[in-house]
Design an enzyme around this catalytic site. Structure first.
Site, short mmCIF file in Angstrom:
data_model
loop_
_atom_site.label_atom_id
_atom_site.label_comp_id
_atom_site.label_asym_id
_atom_site.label_seq_id
_atom_site.Cartn_x
_atom_site.Cartn_y
_atom_site.Cartn_z
N HIS A 46 0.81 -1.22 0.00
CA HIS A 46 0.00 0.00 0.00
C HIS A 46 0.85 1.27 0.00
O HIS A 46 0.33 2.36 -0.24
CB HIS A 46 -1.01 -0.01 1.16
CG HIS A 46 -0.44 0.31 2.50
ND1 HIS A 46 -0.13 -0.65 3.43
CD2 HIS A 46 -0.12 1.50 3.06
CE1 HIS A 46 0.34 -0.06 4.51
NE2 HIS A 46 0.36 1.24 4.33
N ASP A 62 -10.44 -7.34 1.73
CA ASP A 62 -10.22 -8.40 2.70
C ASP A 62 -9.25 -9.46 2.22
O ASP A 62 -8.55 -10.07 3.00
CB ASP A 62 -11.55 -9.01 3.12
CG ASP A 62 -12.39 -7.96 3.84
OD1 ASP A 62 -11.79 -6.99 4.32
OD2 ASP A 62 -13.61 -8.13 3.90
N SER A 66 4.41 1.79 8.56
CA SER A 66 3.99 0.69 7.71
C SER A 66 5.07 0.36 6.69
O SER A 66 5.80 1.23 6.24
CB SER A 66 2.64 0.90 7.03
OG SER A 66 2.37 2.22 6.81
#
Ligand SMILES: *[C@@H]1O[C@H](CO)[C@@H](O)[C@H](O)[C@H]1NC(C)=O
Ligand SMILES: *[C@@H]1O[C@H](CO)[C@@H](O)[C@H](O)[C@H]1NC(C)=O
Length: 373
Positions: free
Chosen positions: A165, A230, A306
């Site tokens: 991401h 998900d 992250s």
């Protein structure tokens, strides 16, 4: 501030050594995993990449650990699809590589079925890492900063592991992904700093980033498909290849053992958290829950961390020595809707045997060097 934090880290590190001595008797040992083979089968060209996504340093999902455990087991065809990958070159061109999966022996990937219960452990805390001595030495020196804002970890001479991401939002590349650079902390002043007082610790400890351009990046299709967030969560990792070697010691990747096999059920990671600009922030925390693909914990972390490599240190029997390995990639906060209550988790993507095989192939370019996870 420097004065107050530095002793804290020293105290902490000596505590850590103590813990390790305690563990010597029942040395937590790296398991041997049989790693499947992920082999490229065909490469096709894609349109030029678009770079219009806003960089997002956090992930959001309504599917927490329970939900993930109950999601359907992927078929071999699904897995082949998810493990296929997109490569972005610095000139903006893209390719899609379809892969074949080969599993030797009869063992097939199990899915879900985590036997661990959620447990509450002591409080988590973060430590800013101060001092050249720590920042420029292993393992902290393997943490690098991405120009898009995340953290990455050096996993080979020219490769950096991070979260998908950080460069791609699932639909499109983030702004800045084409000119992606990786930042290495270096002392700000070398001997050439004329007129500076190098016995003054405030001068001596000043650091700055030195940047290396990224040549290409690999992102698994499981993330790109992952408009269905998900599934995508499980594939929130990417590998960056630098234009030139970084010449630092790097940390190897390894297959993630179950949480209960980790020393103290504990994982470690360091990152460039947004709320402490210019600082590398180290923390350790307990694994609270896990699925086949994800580790859940609730330690403190801010966006910017992250992409950090989640590592543990265990005994490598074959080499008769302690070895740190990256077993996961810190993905970010996850807000889980539970009966109207928002629950907050921190999620790390586990390096499963398949992901190990894939990332290792990206690094080495062959599967023979990737048989031992
Ligand atoms: C971009 O770079 C890749 C890898 O070096 C090369 O194969 C491709 O032809 C280049 N594309 C363009 C449009 O120059
Ligand atoms: C250099 O820094 C040290 C430590 O802060 C100080 O004791 C010393 O007086 C400084 N020297 C000069 C020439 O400023």
């Amino acid at each position: 501030m420097m004065q107050s934090k530095f002793p804290a880290l020293c105290v902490f590190l000596s505590f850590f050594t103590f813990v390790e001595l305690q563990n010597e008797e029942e040395k937590p040992t790296w398991p041997n995993y049989r790693v499947p083979v992920v082999l490229p089968q065909s490469v096709s060209r894609l349109d030029k990449a678009k770079f219009d996504a806003e960089p997002r340093l956090d992930v959001a999902s309504s599917c927490g650990p329970e939900c993930h455990k109950h999601s359907a087991t992927p078929t071999l065809e699904d897995l082949k699809d998810y493990m296929s990958y997109e490569t972005l070159y610095s000139n903006g061109s893209r390719t899609m590589t379809d892969v074949g999966l080969y599993v030797f022996g009869s063992r097939v990937e199990p899915k879900g079925k985590s036997r661990s219960k959620r447990q509450i452990y002591g409080h988590d805390s973060r430590f800013s890492v101060y001092g050249k001595h720590f920042l420029l030495n292993y393992p902290f020196s393997t943490s690098v900063k991405l120009s898009t804002g995340c953290t990455g970890t050096l996993v080979a001479e020219k490769h950096v592991l991070t979260a998908a991401h950080c460069i791609h939002d699932g639909k499109s590349y983030v702004k800045g992904a084409q000119k992606l650079k990786v930042g290495f902390l270096k002392p700000k002043y070398k001997d050439g700093g004329k007129g500076l007082n190098f016995t003054d610790p405030r001068i001596l400890e000043k650091m700055k980033f030195q940047w290396i351009r990224v040549k290409r990046t690999h992102v698994p299709k499981g993330w790109i498909k992952g408009n269905a967030i998900d599934i995508g969560m499980d594939y929130d990792y990417a590998l960056l290849e630098l234009k030139k070697p970084h010449k630092r010691k790097f940390m190897m990747i390894g297959v993630s053992p179950p949480g209960r096999q980790l020393p103290g059920r504990r994982i470690h990671f360091s990152g460039y958290d947004n709320d402490r600009p210019g600082h590398l922030v180290y923390r350790f925390c307990d694994v609270k829950d896990e699925t086949y693909d994800l580790l859940y914990q609730q330690c403190d972390a801010q966006p910017g961390a992250s992409g950090s490599g989640v590592y543990v240190r265990m005994w490598k029997r074959q080499k008769q020595k302690w070895e740190r390995k990256i077993i996961g990639i810190f993905s970010g906060h996850q807000w889980v809707d539970k009966n109207g209550d928002k629950q907050d988790f921190n999620v790390a993507v586990r390096i499963t045997p398949l992901k190990y095989a894939q990332i290792c192939f990206w690094i080495k370019g062959n599967y023979l060097d990737c048989r031992d996870g």
